[in-house]
Enzyme design. Structure first.
Site, PDB file in Angstrom:
ATOM      1  CE1 TYR A 140      11.561 -14.046 -21.608  1.00 25.67           C
ATOM      2  CE2 TYR A 140      12.891 -15.966 -22.129  1.00 25.67           C
ATOM      3  CZ  TYR A 140      12.116 -15.257 -21.247  1.00 25.67           C
ATOM      4  OH  TYR A 140      11.885 -15.759 -20.004  1.00 25.67           O
ATOM      5  CG  HIS A 186      14.910 -20.261 -23.573  1.00 22.35           C
ATOM      6  ND1 HIS A 186      13.727 -20.633 -23.005  1.00 22.35           N
ATOM      7  CD2 HIS A 186      15.187 -19.045 -23.078  1.00 22.35           C
ATOM      8  CE1 HIS A 186      13.332 -19.700 -22.171  1.00 22.35           C
ATOM      9  NE2 HIS A 186      14.191 -18.727 -22.194  1.00 22.35           N
TER      10      HIS A 186
END
Ligand code: HEM
Ligand SMILES: [Cu+2]
Ligand SMILES: [Cu+2]
Lengths: 579, 185
Positions: A249, A245
């Site tokens: 970013y 995950h």
């Protein structure tokens, strides 16, 4: 108008008080290594996106894999898909980002780094890439870019991938150390914004990468070499998503740096608020990592309580995203009004849309709005099961990483490559065409794929080749046509972009790269230079190391209760090769 | 790079701060709305699911371990539907490259069925089209969920996790039979 903050040692080459850089030789070699990172990244993207349209055709219901030409090139649809995912999502991003976020902070801080080590990191990363490329190209690691065990690829794949990802941590180390030297030499100073964002991103990535590094080094490499009898698939997946995950970013934050710090100037505007930008980076540093379970809602044997906690933490990432939406939009409005824009929305027309570097990035941001909205759906424990592993998911991440990140990097390259090489951008109008085509293509792609996903079409499936009639009952004609069309538009847009890029790279050097300045922007509310007089927000966000220790503890807090029982309960299952 | 600046009034620090505060207000309201909806979904769905009573959400795939090399020693030895002594229905499904066993799962409409799925080799998916039944099937792990098929008919089951070269053919069906006398109390 406020005066721009003075930069410490290396002066702002683009600023009003431009001076010659003190050490031209060092800068030249820094540029060289950066250029190698960036070009290697784009070469990976070129190969990666050439495969994309084949997949789009598959999702248009057209199976092209029986043509002899393709048969000769690719072992299967899934080999092509593995190459597409690995090259685009892992290789392109990592190489581009390593160059981009090595060059900017080192230059910004005016710190000399050891260039031999910088080259060593680049070469190691490339060696990892080439090692992994062998099994990928020979169809010996058709395990997709998520390589979930116990599907078992050649050990070379895991070793190469591990070396490649591991060497990104060397780049992180160079930047964090450079920053540390700068802090020691400049006590009490506020870190300049671009360096601040880069250091925050690298610190976040250092925490994030631990999961995948442990997975590959401790579980997958020994297992694929036959040293252990198996792996626990759930434990491996959980370590994978620890990284999987936050890696998204790691893909968008380098784009944020450009949106916050450079895009305002390209629009003729100013950064709305530097302290706010810092807050956004710090919030991302804290909240990007402890959320990986939201990719595992459908996994058995993970407590629903911890899934819910990760969900709530995931939603907190909305806060820095909304801050960015405000801040960047305000700075664009500032620029447009300075150029004579009027009205509530009429100012938008006055933005420099003809500048491909600018429009690429604003289009990328636009697509990110839809991507973010879809992301809230994915992250929800209630909606997740409706879309999990359907075509909706590639629909979603092509307007996030495939557009927000990729199109931003493409736009950045349009000034960055001339800046690094001293070559003139070839065909600015063609560049404009390419970025608009990419944007339109990806938006259509997203419509087609989200739609198909809602109707039940799975992702990662050569659905065009199935003999079952499940898809004939789904009413797919319209979304399939949209997906197929989008693949063609994307192919044209992508090829145009690479034409521009390589014509630029292969042209003669015509000037000093410094003639194309880094578009550092001024700020309406600057952070100031000295911590003592800076705003509260600036002072609180400055201690990045302490903040990342806090972030790491938070990660341990939300992962220990999940990983602990998995390790205690681990059961090794043997690997299989099924392609 | 900078465009020619015309003499227009530009934003200054103070007005900007006012806008910032307005925007902060909007962000907080959005966040509160988001949290409110999340909490209502937790109360209606997640909490019942934590207590194991279903609540309509299939996110509640729960525990269970088996040895994938020795499925013969488990209820997965004979895949299919079975009725327990207390009248409850349980179905056992094995996913194996590249099909599901039983080839077609038959269930009665209107009665809760607990489905247990496990994998014999690699990771597969168990996705029932048109529903929120969507689970990752890992070897060594059992995914279980309880649900009630309301309407008689057929529903497709698709493996939606890449499992190898035959992945796209790994598709089966659930056949929902009209309710039997027993299910209509
Ligand atoms: C020419 C442009 C592109 C087209 C037409 C395209 C098309 C597709 C399609 C149709 C899929 C789904 C395949 C499947 O699930 O079976 C896919 C998967 C994917 N794409 Fe792209 N794509 C393009 C560019 C990109 C870019 C720029 C990125 C990222 C930087 C990217 C990253 C990915 C990833 C990570 C996957 C998932 C692979 C997997 O599921 O293992 N793509 N692409
Ligand atoms: Cu399967
Ligand atoms: Cu499959």
């Amino acid at each position: 108008m406020t005066t721009p903050p003075l930069r410490p040692s290396v002066p702002l080459v683009s600023g009003p008080r431009a001076e010659a850089t003190p050490d031209a030789a060092f800068l030249a070699s820094l540029k060289k290594v950066t250029q190698y990172y960036v070009v290697t990244g784009f070469l990976a993207l070129l190969v990666g996106i050439l495969l994309g349209p084949l997949q789009a055709l598959n999702y248009a219901g057209i199976n092209v894999y029986d043509y002899p030409v393709l048969r000769a090139l690719l072992g299967s649809y899934y080999q092509g898909l593995t190459l597409h995912g690995v090259l685009n999502a892992l290789v392109f991003t990592q190489f581009f980002i390593s160059g981009w976020m090595l060059y900017l902070p080192v230059r910004d801080l005016g710190v000399r780094i050891n260039m031999r080590f910088a080259w060593f990191s680049y070469l190691l990363m490339t060696a990892g890439l080439l090692t992994a490329a062998v099994p990928l190209l020979t169809n010996n690691a058709t395990v997709l870019y998520t390589f979930y065990p116990p599907l078992e690829g050649s050990p070379l794949f895991y070793i190469g991938a591990g070396v490649m990802v591991g060497s990104s941590l060397l780049v992180a180390g160079q930047v964090v150390l450079a920053w540390w030297h700068w802090k020691r030499a400049n006590p009490g100073r506020v870190t300049p914004l671009v360096a601040f964002g880069s250091v925050a991103t690298w610190l976040m990535w250092s925490i994030a990468a631990l999961g995948i590094v442990v997975e590959v080094v401790v579980l997958l490499i020994p297992w694929s070499l036959g040293l252990t009898s198996g792996v626990d698939p759930l434990l491996a997946r959980t370590l994978f998503w620890w990284t999987g995950h936050p890696i998204v970013y790691f893909w968008v934050l380098p784009a944020y740096i450009s949106w916050y710090a450079f895009l305002p100037r390209q629009a003729g505007g100013r950064i709305a608020s530097e302290p706010l930008a810092r807050l956004a980076f710090v919030l991302f540093l804290i909240f990007s990592v402890p959320v990986g379970l939201h990719h595992q809602y459908a996994d058995p044997n993970i407590s629903n309580t911890w899934k819910s906690i990760h969900m709530l933490l995931t939603f907190l990432v909305a806060v820095p995203s909304l801050l960015t939406a405000f801040s960047v939009a305000a700075s664009l409005e500032d620029g447009a009004r300075a150029r004579g824009g009027r009205g509530l929305v009429g100012w938008i027309r006055r933005l420099p849309w003809g500048n491909a570097s600018f429009s690429a990035q604003v289009l990328a941001m636009t697509s990110f709005i839809f991507g973010g909205a879809g992301g809230v759906v994915n992250a929800s424990l209630a909606f997740g099961p409706v879309v999990h592993n359907t075509a909706w998911i590639p629909g979603h991440f092509h307007i996030t990483v495939g557009t927000a990140t990729t199109l931003t990097f493409m736009g950045v390259a349009l000034w960055f490559v001339p800046h690094l090489t001293g070559k003139r951008l070839f065909g600015p109008r063609l560049a404009s065409w390419s970025v608009w085509l990419w944007f339109v293509g990806m938006m259509l792609f997203a419509v087609g794929m989200h739609w198909q996903g809602l109707l039940g079409v799975p992702r990662r499936s050569q659905m065009s080749a199935t003999v079952q009639n499940v898809y004939r009952e789904m009413n797919l004609a319209v979304p399939q046509a949209i997906t197929g069309l989008s693949g063609v538009i994307l192919l044209v847009g992508g090829l145009l972009f690479f034409w521009v890029l390589f014509r630029t790279l292969l042209s003669k050097r015509v000037q000093d790269g410094e003639a194309v300045p880094i578009p550092y922007s001024e700020a309406i509310s600057p952070a100031g230079e000295n911590l003592a007089t800076a705003s509260l927000l600036t002072r609180r966000t400055e201690p990045l190391l302490a903040i990342s220790v806090f972030a790491f503890l938070l990660v341990l807090l939300v992962y220990a209760p999940v990983l602990g029982p998995m390790i205690a309960d681990a059961q090794l299952v043997p690997g299989v090769r099924l392609w | 790079m900078a465009a020619p600046h015309r003499p227009v009034r530009r934003l200054d620090h103070r007005t900007l701060e006012r806008y910032e505060n307005i925007w902060l207000g909007i962000a907080v309201v959005l966040l509160l709305l988001l949290f409110a909806s999340v909490f209502s979904s937790m109360i209606s769905g997640t909490f019942p699911l934590l207590r194991g009573t279903g609540g309509g959400h299939a996110g509640g795939v729960t525990s269970g371990r088996v040895d994938p090399r020795n499925l013969a020693a488990t209820p997965f030895a004979k895949p299919g539907l079975r009725e327990n002594a207390d009248g409850s229905l349980e179905a056992f499904v094995v996913a194996r490259a590249f099909n599901f066993e039983p080839a077609v799962l038959r269930v009665p409409a209107g009665r809760p069925v607990t489905i247990h799925v496990t994998a014999a080799d690699v990771v597969h998916g168990y996705y029932v089209t048109g529903t929120n039944i969507n689970a990752e099937i890992l070897p060594g792990h059992v995914a279980s969920f309880t649900l009630t098929f309301r309407r008689p008919g057929e529903q497709s089951v698709i493996c939606n996790e890449y499992c190898g070269i035959g992945h796209h053919g790994m598709i089966t069906r659930v056949v929902v039979d009209p309710p039997t006398a027993r299910s209509r109390p």
